[in-house]
Design an enzyme around this catalytic site. Structure first.
Site, short mmCIF file in Angstrom:
data_model
loop_
_atom_site.label_atom_id
_atom_site.label_comp_id
_atom_site.label_asym_id
_atom_site.label_seq_id
_atom_site.Cartn_x
_atom_site.Cartn_y
_atom_site.Cartn_z
N ASP A 66 0.79 -1.23 0.00
CA ASP A 66 0.00 0.00 0.00
C ASP A 66 0.83 1.28 0.00
O ASP A 66 0.29 2.34 -0.28
CB ASP A 66 -0.97 -0.01 1.20
CG ASP A 66 -2.05 -1.05 1.01
OD1 ASP A 66 -2.51 -1.21 -0.12
OD2 ASP A 66 -2.39 -1.73 2.00
N ARG A 85 -2.23 4.60 9.17
CA ARG A 85 -1.15 4.01 8.37
C ARG A 85 -0.20 5.08 7.83
O ARG A 85 0.82 4.75 7.23
CB ARG A 85 -1.73 3.17 7.22
CG ARG A 85 -2.62 2.03 7.71
CD ARG A 85 -2.86 1.00 6.64
NE ARG A 85 -1.61 0.43 6.17
CZ ARG A 85 -1.51 -0.45 5.19
NH1 ARG A 85 -2.58 -0.85 4.56
NH2 ARG A 85 -0.33 -0.92 4.81
N ARG A 130 -9.86 4.74 0.27
CA ARG A 130 -8.45 5.04 0.58
C ARG A 130 -7.76 5.90 -0.49
O ARG A 130 -6.77 6.58 -0.19
CB ARG A 130 -7.66 3.72 0.70
CG ARG A 130 -8.17 2.77 1.76
CD ARG A 130 -7.86 3.27 3.16
NE ARG A 130 -8.40 2.40 4.18
CZ ARG A 130 -7.77 1.34 4.67
NH1 ARG A 130 -6.57 1.03 4.23
NH2 ARG A 130 -8.32 0.61 5.61
N HIS A 160 -10.04 -2.42 -1.60
CA HIS A 160 -9.21 -1.84 -2.67
C HIS A 160 -9.63 -2.39 -4.04
O HIS A 160 -10.31 -3.42 -4.12
CB HIS A 160 -7.74 -2.25 -2.47
CG HIS A 160 -7.07 -1.60 -1.30
ND1 HIS A 160 -6.39 -2.33 -0.34
CD2 HIS A 160 -6.95 -0.30 -0.95
CE1 HIS A 160 -5.88 -1.50 0.55
NE2 HIS A 160 -6.20 -0.26 0.22
N CYS A 250 -0.95 -7.80 -1.18
CA CYS A 250 -0.68 -6.77 -0.15
C CYS A 250 0.66 -6.90 0.55
O CYS A 250 1.21 -5.92 1.02
CB CYS A 250 -1.72 -6.83 0.97
SG CYS A 250 -3.34 -7.29 0.46
C1 CIR Z 1 -5.85 -2.00 5.97
O1 CIR Z 1 -7.06 -1.92 6.22
O2 CIR Z 1 -5.23 -1.06 5.50
C2 CIR Z 1 -5.15 -3.30 6.22
N1 CIR Z 1 -5.70 -3.94 7.37
C3 CIR Z 1 -5.26 -4.21 5.01
C4 CIR Z 1 -4.53 -3.71 3.82
C5 CIR Z 1 -4.57 -4.66 2.69
N2 CIR Z 1 -3.77 -4.18 1.63
C6 CIR Z 1 -3.97 -4.46 0.35
O3 CIR Z 1 -4.95 -5.10 0.01
N3 CIR Z 1 -3.14 -3.96 -0.54
#
Ligand code: CIR
Length: 255
Positions: A66, A85, A130, A160, A250
């Protein structure tokens, strides 16, 4: 071919991360074992691993995808959409600076790498909770001179864009039914698609690395459909990441 993958080990605080999944709390020891298997599967694709330690105070930081969008020419450091984050991206920039010129998404832009799907010269950007239009515009300006076309796609459901659609072979996407609404026919027309089987939504986030598909274990019908691509498939148990809304893409940045 990818030559590198950045990964970060989950920390003991992983259960404090953000989630909408109703799958229970993740188990730290199991998450570590699953993460080690994931890294091993990446090693077997031929990439060199850049392994980072957990980032104190950032329980979602092992979802490294991310915080950066890496192309052959440049690395774009994102500005994560979730306030908790923000700061993870600061820790990744010096790692990528050894490999690529660095650019940054800046306010008011917010972007998670999970919303960015690169297929050849097309860069699909999910507009989601996001990632906003401002960030998509910034990315478009950064990349147009490099020959890329940024295509915004509205993300109606799921966290996402790549929660519902991902690459599984050259010019081939694995697409969950729910994702189709956000795409115009034109955007998808030059691509082959494989549909995620009904009831197997969490199979939609698979990872295509160096002619191999890494997919979540437990989705037999989607697995069967992917076999038609004649690409080797590696199944991985990612139950603990799924509890935190994570999946296969991710947990690494490939380049
Ligand atoms: C979030 O909500 O940001 C994290 N718990 C999960 C992120 C997952 N990332 C992705 O799919 N690229």
């Amino acid at each position: 071919m990818y030559t590198h993958a950045i990964v970060r080990r989950p920390g003991r605080d992983l259960a404090d991360g953000i989630t909408t999944a109703k799958l229970g709390a993740p188990d730290y020891e199991r998450a570590l074992r699953q993460h080690a298997c994931y890294v091993h599967a990446l090693v077997e694709t031929g990439v060199g691993i850049l392994a980072l330690d957990p980032l104190p105070g950032y329980p979602d930081a092992y979802f490294v995808e991310d915080v950066a969008v890496v192309l052959p020419e440049v690395a774009v450091i994102t500005r994560p959409g979730a306030a908790s984050r923000r700061g993870e991206e600061v820790a990744i920039a010096p790692v990528l600076a050894r490999h690529r010129p660095i650019l940054h998404i800046v306010p008011p832009g917010t972007m998670d790498g999970g919303d960015v799907l690169v297929v050849g010269q097309s860069v699909f950007v999910g507009i989601s909770s996001r990632t906003n239009e401002a960030a998509a515009q910034q990315l478009s300006i950064m990349l147009e001179g490099l020959g890329y076309r940024v295509v915004p796609i509205s993300v109606a459901t799921g966290l996402h864009l790549k929660s519902s659609v991902c690459t599984v072979a050259e010019n081939t996407l694995l697409v969950a039914h729910r994702a189709r609404t956000g795409w115009s026919g034109e955007a998808l027309s030059h691509l082959r698609t494989v549909s995620v089987a009904d009831g197997e939504q969490d199979a939609a986030n698979a990872l295509f690395v160096n002619d191999r598909i890494l997919m979540a274990a437990g989705f037999p019908e989607t697995h069967r459909r992917l076999e038609a691509l004649a690409v080797p498939i590696v199944e991985l148990d990612v139950s603990e990441a799924r509890k935190m809304d994570g999946g296969l893409t991710c947990m690494s940045i490939r380049f």
